[in-house]
Enzyme design. Structure first.
Site, PDB file in Angstrom:
ATOM      1  N   CYS A  95       0.791  -1.226   0.000  1.00 42.05           N
ATOM      2  CA  CYS A  95       0.000   0.000   0.000  1.00 42.05           C
ATOM      3  C   CYS A  95       0.825   1.279   0.000  1.00 42.05           C
ATOM      4  O   CYS A  95       0.285   2.361  -0.224  1.00 42.05           O
ATOM      5  CB  CYS A  95      -0.958  -0.005   1.182  1.00 42.05           C
ATOM      6  SG  CYS A  95      -2.052  -1.435   1.211  1.00 42.05           S
ATOM      7  N   HIS A 144      -2.887   6.823   2.611  1.00 42.55           N
ATOM      8  CA  HIS A 144      -3.425   5.573   2.078  1.00 42.55           C
ATOM      9  C   HIS A 144      -4.867   5.412   2.541  1.00 42.55           C
ATOM     10  O   HIS A 144      -5.194   5.646   3.709  1.00 42.55           O
ATOM     11  CB  HIS A 144      -2.566   4.405   2.550  1.00 42.55           C
ATOM     12  CG  HIS A 144      -3.181   3.072   2.322  1.00 42.55           C
ATOM     13  ND1 HIS A 144      -3.735   2.702   1.118  1.00 42.55           N
ATOM     14  CD2 HIS A 144      -3.339   1.992   3.149  1.00 42.55           C
ATOM     15  CE1 HIS A 144      -4.205   1.472   1.202  1.00 42.55           C
ATOM     16  NE2 HIS A 144      -3.982   1.028   2.425  1.00 42.55           N
ATOM     17  N   ASN A 196     -10.456   0.248  -0.669  1.00 44.63           N
ATOM     18  CA  ASN A 196      -9.012   0.170  -0.479  1.00 44.63           C
ATOM     19  C   ASN A 196      -8.395  -0.439  -1.735  1.00 44.63           C
ATOM     20  O   ASN A 196      -8.532  -1.637  -1.990  1.00 44.63           O
ATOM     21  CB  ASN A 196      -8.691  -0.684   0.751  1.00 44.63           C
ATOM     22  CG  ASN A 196      -7.204  -0.749   1.062  1.00 44.63           C
ATOM     23  OD1 ASN A 196      -6.369  -0.486   0.208  1.00 44.63           O
ATOM     24  ND2 ASN A 196      -6.879  -1.118   2.285  1.00 44.63           N
TER      25      ASN A 196
END
Length: 328
Positions: A131, A256, A284
């Site tokens: 990520c 993020h 996500n």
């Protein structure tokens, strides 16, 4: 025409370039799959309540890749959009970095295929920092350009996370999604990408993993939440210190997009006028989440050209990286 192996001459980008005073993000591009999945659909698959998903992570809807949306094809579309946004030609790109952790197989790499799709005479390599992959890729691109090794770097983050999560797993299925975004990095007379603050903690590697035995993502959500919400504040401070920019002068914070509660907890440490909360409509998207959120903020008009923006990625590894960039 002979197309057999070895019949074509290799293209070598070996031009001597002087070091550059700085590097900048010259253009942004994004690709969001057409299929929109709302919480009702995701909740049914995971046997949970739709409202529970929004309350727990902040997601209202997400994008799922269609059959034709591969990691490479989504990356190429995002890269093409970034080149157009910068008014640049593919020939200006001599390096392609693909940040991803969701390629379907370890070989061949995706970056070379993206370069081919865009007709870029470029070196290409994949980068897996999960990520925080886009932040890592941006730091590498900045170093390559400033050193004179590359004259133009296309940093693309693309993920097809739905291949690696089980829809019925309440900890991952309703949260992860697909998409891609890209940034074109070019030389600049002044820095537009500031030094990166980064690191890793492999002692916590087991908190987010895809075991070979199952091929499905597993995450210890509560432990990851505590780490991301509480332990990473020094990284944000370090990025500001390295850039010599007062946090009060930031125009936006783009972390993020893992969990809306994590984002809000991290944002309390900063006083930025704009906070990226793209997770509500995108889910996500792992490495793609930071550049997708940055692109969304710019498109909304919340940030404009020249604005200092703090980008912050963190995730599996565990890895983390933050840097300030000027909005293109």
């Amino acid at each position: 025409m002979d197309e057999s192996p070895g019949s074509r001459q290799a293209v070598v980008n070996a031009n001597r370039r002087p070091p550059s005073a700085g590097a900048r993000v010259a253009g942004l591009g994004a690709y969001r799959p057409a299929r929109v999945v709302d919480n009702e659909e995701a909740a049914a698959a995971a046997s949970v309540d739709a409202q529970w998903i929004e309350q727990r992570v902040g997601v209202r809807e997400r994008r799922y890749a269609e059959v034709a949306d591969t990691v490479v094809s989504m990356a190429a579309e995002a890269g093409r959009a970034a080149l157009k946004d910068a008014g640049a030609d593919a020939n200006q790109v001599d390096t392609v970095i693909l940040a991803t952790c969701s390629m379907p197989s370890p070989m061949p790499n995706g970056a070379a295929q993206v370069a081919a799709a865009l007709s870029c005479p470029a070196a290409g390599f994949d980068l897996n920092a999960a990520c925080s992959g886009f932040n890592h890729g941006l730091a590498v691109a900045d170093a390559l350009v400033r050193a004179g090794t590359s004259g133009g770097v296309l940093v693309v983050a693309a993920e097809r996370m739905t291949d690696w999560v089980a829809p019925q797993d309440r900890d991952t299925g309703p949260i992860f999604a697909d998409g891609a975004a890209a940034a074109l990095v070019l030389p600049s007379s002044e820095p537009g990408i500031f030094p990166v603050a980064w690191g890793s903690d492999g002692t916590k590697a087991g908190l987010i993993a895809i075991p070979a035995a199952t091929g499905r993502m597993e995450i210890q959500g509560r432990k990851v939440f505590r780490w991301a919400a509480n332990a990473l504040t020094p990284v944000v401070d370090a990025a500001c210190d390295l850039a010599r920019i007062n946090p009060r002068d930031l125009k936006a914070f783009v972390p993020h997009q893992a969990n809306l509660r994590i984002i809000d907890a991290q944002a309390q440490h900063l006083d930025a006028p704009a906070i990226a909360r793209d997770i509500t409509g995108s889910g996500n998207t792992c490495a793609a989440s930071v550049p997708l959120a940055l692109d969304a903020l710019r498109r909304s008009g919340e940030i404009t050209s020249g604005d200092p923006v703090l980008l912050f990625g963190f995730g599996a590894g565990l890895t983390y990286a933050a840097q300030i960039v000027l909005c293109p």
